[in-house]
Design a protein around this motif. Structure first.
Motif, PDB file in Angstrom:
ATOM      1  N   VAL A  80     -38.634  39.182  33.490  1.00 43.16           N
ATOM      2  CA  VAL A  80     -39.369  38.028  32.973  1.00 43.16           C
ATOM      3  C   VAL A  80     -38.976  37.776  31.517  1.00 43.16           C
ATOM      4  CG1 VAL A  80     -41.343  38.334  34.498  1.00 43.16           C
ATOM      5  CG2 VAL A  80     -41.295  39.540  32.305  1.00 43.16           C
ATOM      6  N   ASP A  81     -39.074  36.539  31.112  1.00 41.92           N
ATOM      7  CA  ASP A  81     -38.765  36.147  29.737  1.00 41.92           C
ATOM      8  C   ASP A  81     -39.933  35.319  29.229  1.00 41.92           C
ATOM      9  OD1 ASP A  81     -37.882  35.186  27.334  1.00 41.92           O
ATOM     10  OD2 ASP A  81     -36.075  34.209  28.118  1.00 41.92           O
ATOM     11  N   GLY A  82     -40.790  35.928  28.400  1.00 39.12           N
ATOM     12  CA  GLY A  82     -41.974  35.219  27.937  1.00 39.12           C
ATOM     13  C   GLY A  82     -42.132  35.153  26.439  1.00 39.12           C
ATOM     14  N   TYR A  83     -41.068  35.547  25.692  1.00 45.07           N
ATOM     15  CA  TYR A  83     -41.210  35.610  24.239  1.00 45.07           C
ATOM     16  C   TYR A  83     -40.047  34.946  23.529  1.00 45.07           C
ATOM     17  CZ  TYR A  83     -44.833  38.831  25.569  1.00 45.07           C
ATOM     18  OH  TYR A  83     -45.945  39.375  26.145  1.00 45.07           O
ATOM     19  N   CYS A  84     -40.350  34.409  22.375  1.00 46.49           N
ATOM     20  CA  CYS A  84     -39.370  33.645  21.612  1.00 46.49           C
ATOM     21  C   CYS A  84     -38.126  34.466  21.278  1.00 46.49           C
ATOM     22  CB  CYS A  84     -40.028  33.133  20.325  1.00 46.49           C
ATOM     23  SG  CYS A  84     -38.931  32.204  19.252  1.00 46.49           S
ATOM     24  N   GLU A  85     -38.319  35.717  20.906  1.00 45.80           N
ATOM     25  CA  GLU A  85     -37.182  36.536  20.467  1.00 45.80           C
ATOM     26  C   GLU A  85     -36.169  36.775  21.577  1.00 45.80           C
ATOM     27  OE1 GLU A  85     -36.300  40.673  17.996  1.00 45.80           O
ATOM     28  OE2 GLU A  85     -38.097  40.543  19.243  1.00 45.80           O
ATOM     29  N   ARG A  86     -36.633  36.841  22.814  1.00 42.31           N
ATOM     30  CA  ARG A  86     -35.736  37.146  23.928  1.00 42.31           C
ATOM     31  C   ARG A  86     -34.855  35.940  24.252  1.00 42.31           C
ATOM     32  NH1 ARG A  86     -34.793  40.885  27.689  1.00 42.31           N
ATOM     33  NH2 ARG A  86     -36.462  42.225  26.865  1.00 42.31           N
ATOM     34  N   THR A  87     -33.545  36.153  24.223  1.00 47.95           N
ATOM     35  CA  THR A  87     -32.582  35.086  24.520  1.00 47.95           C
ATOM     36  C   THR A  87     -31.845  35.321  25.830  1.00 47.95           C
ATOM     37  OG1 THR A  87     -30.905  36.227  23.181  1.00 47.95           O
ATOM     38  CG2 THR A  87     -32.235  34.516  22.093  1.00 47.95           C
ATOM     39  N   ASP A  88     -31.949  36.542  26.374  1.00 51.94           N
ATOM     40  CA  ASP A  88     -31.375  36.856  27.680  1.00 51.94           C
ATOM     41  C   ASP A  88     -32.172  38.017  28.258  1.00 51.94           C
ATOM     42  OD1 ASP A  88     -30.259  39.373  26.704  1.00 51.94           O
ATOM     43  OD2 ASP A  88     -28.721  38.162  25.727  1.00 51.94           O
ATOM     44  N   LEU A  89     -31.711  38.568  29.366  1.00 48.90           N
ATOM     45  CA  LEU A  89     -32.473  39.627  30.026  1.00 48.90           C
ATOM     46  C   LEU A  89     -31.873  41.015  29.788  1.00 48.90           C
ATOM     47  CD1 LEU A  89     -33.342  37.831  33.394  1.00 48.90           C
ATOM     48  CD2 LEU A  89     -34.843  38.266  31.434  1.00 48.90           C
ATOM     49  N   SER A  90     -31.086  41.157  28.723  1.00 50.05           N
ATOM     50  CA  SER A  90     -30.517  42.462  28.395  1.00 50.05           C
ATOM     51  C   SER A  90     -31.570  43.365  27.757  1.00 50.05           C
ATOM     52  CB  SER A  90     -29.323  42.300  27.447  1.00 50.05           C
ATOM     53  OG  SER A  90     -29.732  41.698  26.232  1.00 50.05           O
ATOM     54  N   TRP A 125     -31.805  45.171  24.937  1.00 55.92           N
ATOM     55  CA  TRP A 125     -32.153  45.028  23.517  1.00 55.92           C
ATOM     56  C   TRP A 125     -32.228  43.563  23.075  1.00 55.92           C
ATOM     57  CZ3 TRP A 125     -34.606  48.485  21.007  1.00 55.92           C
ATOM     58  CH2 TRP A 125     -34.376  49.843  21.223  1.00 55.92           C
ATOM     59  N   SER A 126     -32.652  42.685  23.967  1.00 58.94           N
ATOM     60  CA  SER A 126     -32.777  41.277  23.601  1.00 58.94           C
ATOM     61  C   SER A 126     -33.991  41.007  22.726  1.00 58.94           C
ATOM     62  CB  SER A 126     -32.839  40.396  24.860  1.00 58.94           C
ATOM     63  OG  SER A 126     -32.762  39.026  24.514  1.00 58.94           O
ATOM     64  N   GLU A 127     -34.945  41.970  22.675  1.00 62.12           N
ATOM     65  CA  GLU A 127     -36.126  41.841  21.820  1.00 62.12           C
ATOM     66  C   GLU A 127     -36.205  43.045  20.871  1.00 62.12           C
ATOM     67  OE1 GLU A 127     -39.914  40.597  23.749  1.00 62.12           O
ATOM     68  OE2 GLU A 127     -38.754  40.645  25.606  1.00 62.12           O
ATOM     69  N   PRO A 128     -35.241  43.207  19.987  1.00 60.32           N
ATOM     70  CA  PRO A 128     -35.226  44.403  19.140  1.00 60.32           C
ATOM     71  C   PRO A 128     -36.455  44.537  18.244  1.00 60.32           C
ATOM     72  CG  PRO A 128     -33.640  42.775  18.352  1.00 60.32           C
ATOM     73  CD  PRO A 128     -34.097  42.319  19.688  1.00 60.32           C
ATOM     74  N   LEU A 129     -36.894  43.445  17.633  1.00 59.59           N
ATOM     75  CA  LEU A 129     -38.048  43.521  16.732  1.00 59.59           C
ATOM     76  C   LEU A 129     -39.348  43.724  17.504  1.00 59.59           C
ATOM     77  CD1 LEU A 129     -37.153  40.762  14.100  1.00 59.59           C
ATOM     78  CD2 LEU A 129     -36.921  43.235  13.897  1.00 59.59           C
ATOM     79  N   ASN A 130     -39.472  43.027  18.634  1.00 58.30           N
ATOM     80  CA  ASN A 130     -40.657  43.226  19.463  1.00 58.30           C
ATOM     81  C   ASN A 130     -40.733  44.660  19.975  1.00 58.30           C
ATOM     82  OD1 ASN A 130     -41.530  40.608  19.173  1.00 58.30           O
ATOM     83  ND2 ASN A 130     -40.830  39.904  21.172  1.00 58.30           N
ATOM     84  N   TRP A 164     -39.304  29.423  13.846  1.00 52.67           N
ATOM     85  CA  TRP A 164     -39.295  30.859  13.543  1.00 52.67           C
ATOM     86  C   TRP A 164     -38.657  31.584  14.736  1.00 52.67           C
ATOM     87  CZ3 TRP A 164     -40.325  33.298   9.089  1.00 52.67           C
ATOM     88  CH2 TRP A 164     -40.564  34.673   9.100  1.00 52.67           C
ATOM     89  N   PRO A 165     -37.317  31.585  14.799  1.00 53.43           N
ATOM     90  CA  PRO A 165     -36.602  32.064  15.989  1.00 53.43           C
ATOM     91  C   PRO A 165     -36.886  33.517  16.381  1.00 53.43           C
ATOM     92  CG  PRO A 165     -35.131  30.807  14.577  1.00 53.43           C
ATOM     93  CD  PRO A 165     -36.401  31.009  13.801  1.00 53.43           C
ATOM     94  N   ILE A 166     -37.277  34.360  15.440  1.00 55.23           N
ATOM     95  CA  ILE A 166     -37.556  35.750  15.814  1.00 55.23           C
ATOM     96  C   ILE A 166     -38.926  35.886  16.476  1.00 55.23           C
ATOM     97  CG2 ILE A 166     -36.102  36.687  13.994  1.00 55.23           C
ATOM     98  CD1 ILE A 166     -38.648  37.371  12.448  1.00 55.23           C
ATOM     99  N   GLY A 167     -39.726  34.824  16.413  1.00 54.99           N
ATOM    100  CA  GLY A 167     -41.031  34.844  17.048  1.00 54.99           C
ATOM    101  C   GLY A 167     -42.105  35.504  16.203  1.00 54.99           C
ATOM    102  N   THR A 168     -43.328  35.320  16.625  1.00 57.39           N
ATOM    103  CA  THR A 168     -44.470  35.880  15.893  1.00 57.39           C
ATOM    104  C   THR A 168     -45.110  37.055  16.636  1.00 57.39           C
ATOM    105  OG1 THR A 168     -45.972  34.276  16.942  1.00 57.39           O
ATOM    106  CG2 THR A 168     -45.013  33.661  14.812  1.00 57.39           C
ATOM    107  N   HIS A 169     -44.522  37.460  17.755  1.00 60.51           N
ATOM    108  CA  HIS A 169     -45.109  38.545  18.540  1.00 60.51           C
ATOM    109  C   HIS A 169     -45.074  39.869  17.776  1.00 60.51           C
ATOM    110  CE1 HIS A 169     -46.726  39.788  22.418  1.00 60.51           C
ATOM    111  NE2 HIS A 169     -46.022  40.902  22.319  1.00 60.51           N
TER     112      HIS A 169
END
Length: 215
Positions: A7-17, A19-24, A180-185
């Motif tokens: 699933v992809d539900g967050y701004c930071e994620r750009t693909d399904l790899s 480490w696509s959400e490193p900060l999250n 804010w491309p990295i998202g606020t999560h």
């Protein structure tokens, strides 16, 4: 149901790899740090130790969700949160309100119908529907605060305020994605680490003040 569906539900994620959400993923350290700090703070309070273990599980589960991004990882993320809520409610009812354990358990179980009623109502409201379930928690904290008052009541109000800010930042993650491309999560994680650690501290301070310390 395919538990390995991604699933992809967050701004930071750009693909399904992975480490696509490193900060999250990394900001889940906030939960681990809070758990370790409160583990030492609540050394003489068994209930606090239980909460710290669950808080640690929240951090691990959330990390798994923001890396694997699968349906099974969703469960690893949300189940510890639900367990923390119910455990904290039980300890509040038993050790702060002063109910016998069986009565505390029954009142804690009322959270289920409470959420079942509130979530559909919140789901109809603009903006609040994004994080409908989570808004039930600060509302409940304020209800308890109105009855408890004193240091514990004040602590619950502070916890509710932090959580309201945290939920708001969680809710605007996709809304502000373009700006804010990295998202606020990431702020949801950091503030929740602070808030949950604070709530454990409120409980510990009450117990160490002499009202049932060591239970």
């Amino acid at each position: 149901m395919d538990w390995f569906e991604q699933v992809d539900g967050y701004c930071e994620r750009t693909d399904l790899s992975y480490w696509s959400e490193p900060l999250n993923a990394v900001t889940n350290l906030a939960f681990l740090i809070a758990a370790l700090i409160m583990w030492r703070r609540g050394v003489d309070v068994s209930g606090a130790r239980v909460l710290c273990v669950i808080l640690l599980a929240i951090g691990v589960g959330s990390f798994l969700f923001h890396t694997y991004a699968t349906l099974w990882a969703v469960m690893a993320d949300v189940v510890p949160i639900g367990i923390f809520i119910l455990t904290y409610l039980f300890l509040t009812n038993r050790d702060i309100v002063g109910m016998p354990w069986w009565s505390a358990a029954l009142v804690t179980a009322l959270f289920v119908p409470y959420a079942a009623v509130m979530v559909p109502l919140l789901d109809r409201m603009p903006f609040l529907h994004i994080s409908d379930f989570y808004w039930t928690v600060p509302l409940l904290l304020l209800i308890y605060a109105a009855f408890l008052r004193g240091p514990v009541g004040q602590g619950f109000v502070v916890g509710a305020a932090i959580l309201c800010l945290s939920i708001t930042l969680r809710s605007v993650d996709e809304i502000w994605c373009a700006q804010w491309p990295i998202g606020t999560h990431i702020f949801w994680h950091c503030l929740n680490g602070v808030m949950l650690g604070w709530m454990i501290d409120v409980y510990v301070r009450h117990m160490l003040a002499g009202q049932g310390a060591g239970r």
